[in-house]
Scaffold this active site. Structure first.
Site: not given
Lengths: 256, 206
Positions: B80, B186, B188
């Site tokens: 990011c 992202h 994750e």
């Protein structure tokens, strides 16, 4: 192309998922982590855990429930309900929440939105707004905002409050129609569109989902960026996958 | 033996989710307290959300230490804001320099409020990856796979771009140049696709 998000809401009370009609008449729908797992497999885009007892009974957000859900989940997780202070929000974030949702606390202290945006980034701050159709003292149609789980009039209009929340640092608006919540007669597209067009941050529509086509309506007529539902998923009335297939068939971009 | 990866915490967002996802793909993660702690890192991850100004915390000492490891061939992943920092800079903070290992300046997405063509900025949600290369970081990721974004600024599509994404305009969503990789989304929070990209990075780490 950016997909329209389908978000499942787990209203949690005493560690169990419950869902009421018009904020009352709760019935149990299962273990939060079990439901989260199922929705993830079905392709849910995001989860919201709302501690529905927190505001009224002044409980802190349930860190254990958040941890259990966050453990095996690699999609965004928002947590709300009873987050009143920066410490409450920090506890939720530490437990694994990606976003915290503020409702009554933001109305009482709008600066908390800014505090949390500065600390975690706007993407982590959701301003939840519960509103219903009303008429003001001058006879004008408004969307009256309520706090404390829909029990207290905040004397604000949802469009105006959403604009302020954005300016103060909220990254998303979670807009719940009190009129439609739990009724399964469809989202309040008129109110959703009014708020969505007034802000540049995403608006998540909530309250009233019943039929698959209600979601098509809220993404077109309602101009919603995301739609949230609880009971239609909990009781396996429809699967997330079936919903997304229906949306795609109606040219709504989804993650499928 | 697990590979030790340095996750740099420069106070741009919470790292709980990133740590959890890295653990899920078998990475042993540590947070360096000072630049010299990077000496033993087999890989480096620069995460981050928010304003480019936050990267000011990655000062000359950190930058030198990171560049030294990259010079030794150790993989670097920007996530990011961390991806944007790999470039020369960003219009968000014109006075700050990025790491400069990738050419270009990051700029803000343009919104559009025209009915029927609404483009909201920030860009929040799941969007698709158009594969542009066979870079190792995108190995096993299908063309059109969707990942979770939340950002307002973007990097330009260049020869370093491994994938592009469109939100009003096309921007670089995955980049790789040698051992330096970056993702604008992202990983994750991007389900199995995100974990696959983290696994690919761990393969680069070895």
């Amino acid at each position: 192309m950016l997909s329209k998000r389908i978000i499942a809401c787990l209203d949690v009370r005493d560690g169990q998922v419950v869902k009421g009609i018009n904020f009352e008449g709760l019935r149990s729908a299962g273990d939060p982590a079990d439901l989260a797992r199922r929705y993830n497999l079905e392709g849910i885009d995001e989860l919201v855990i709302l501690d529905i007892t927190a505001t009224l009974e002044r409980r802190r957000a349930m860190a254990d429930t958040i941890r259990a859900v966050a453990r095996e989940l690699f999609i965004p997780l928002a947590v709300g309900g009873g987050i009143k202070t920066e410490d409450d929000a920090a506890a939720a974030v530490e437990a694994g929440a990606d976003k915290v949702s503020l409702n009554s606390a933001a109305l009482l202290n709008p600066g908390l939105l800014t505090t949390l945006a500065n600390r975690y980034g706007s993407q982590a701050v959701v301003c939840a707004i519960d509103a219903k159709h009303a008429v003001d003292a001058n006879g004008n149609k408004i969307y009256a905002v309520y706090s404390r789980s829909g029990s207290t009039a905040a004397n604000r209009d949802a469009v105006e409050w959403a604009r302020e929340a954005e300016q103060r640092g909220a990254g998303e608006i979670l807009l719940t129609s009190i009129d439609r919540d739990g009724t399964k007669i469809g989202f309040d597209c008129e109110m959703t569109a009014a708020v969505s067009r007034a802000v540049s941050i995403p608006v998540i529509a909530s309250g009233g989902a019943g039929r698959l086509h209600d979601f098509v309506d809220v993404f077109t007529a309602g101009a919603a960026d995301a739609a949230l539902a609880a009971s239609i998923f909990h009781y396996a009335e429809t699967s997330v996958h079936a919903l997304k297939a229906h949306l795609r068939a109606h040219h709504i971009p989804v993650r499928l | 033996m697990q590979s030790r990866v340095a996750l740099i915490d420069y106070k741009a967002g919470n790292l709980t989710s990133v740590r959890k996802a890295l653990a899920a793909v078998g990475a042993e993660v540590y947070t360096p307290e000072q630049p010299s702690d990077l000496a033993d890192a087999q890989g480096i991850i620069v995460p981050g959300v928010g304003h480019f100004g936050a990267t000011a915390a990655l000062d000359a000492e950190w930058t030198d230490a990171i560049l030294a490891r990259v010079g030794e061939g150790r993989p670097l992943l920007g996530i990011c804001l961390g991806l944007q920092w790999l470039y020369e800079g960003s219009e968000e903070s014109p006075d700050l320099k990025g790491l400069g290992v990738l050419s270009g300046i990051c700029h803000k997405l343009k919104g559009d409020s025209t009915e029927g063509h609404i483009i909201k900025v920030p860009h929040v949600g799941w969007n698709s990856l158009d594969r542009l290369s066979n870079a190792p970081i995108i190995d096993g990721v299908a063309d059109g796979a969707q990942v979770y974004f939340t950002h307002s600024y973007v990097a330009p599509v260049t020869s370093d771009s491994a994938a592009a994404t469109t939100h009003g305009e096309r921007f670089a969503s995955i980049v790789q140049r040698g051992q330096v990789a970056g993702v604008q989304f992202h990983p994750e929070k991007s389900g199995e696709v995100g974990l696959q990209i983290l696994r690919n990075f761990m393969k680069m780490v070895g």
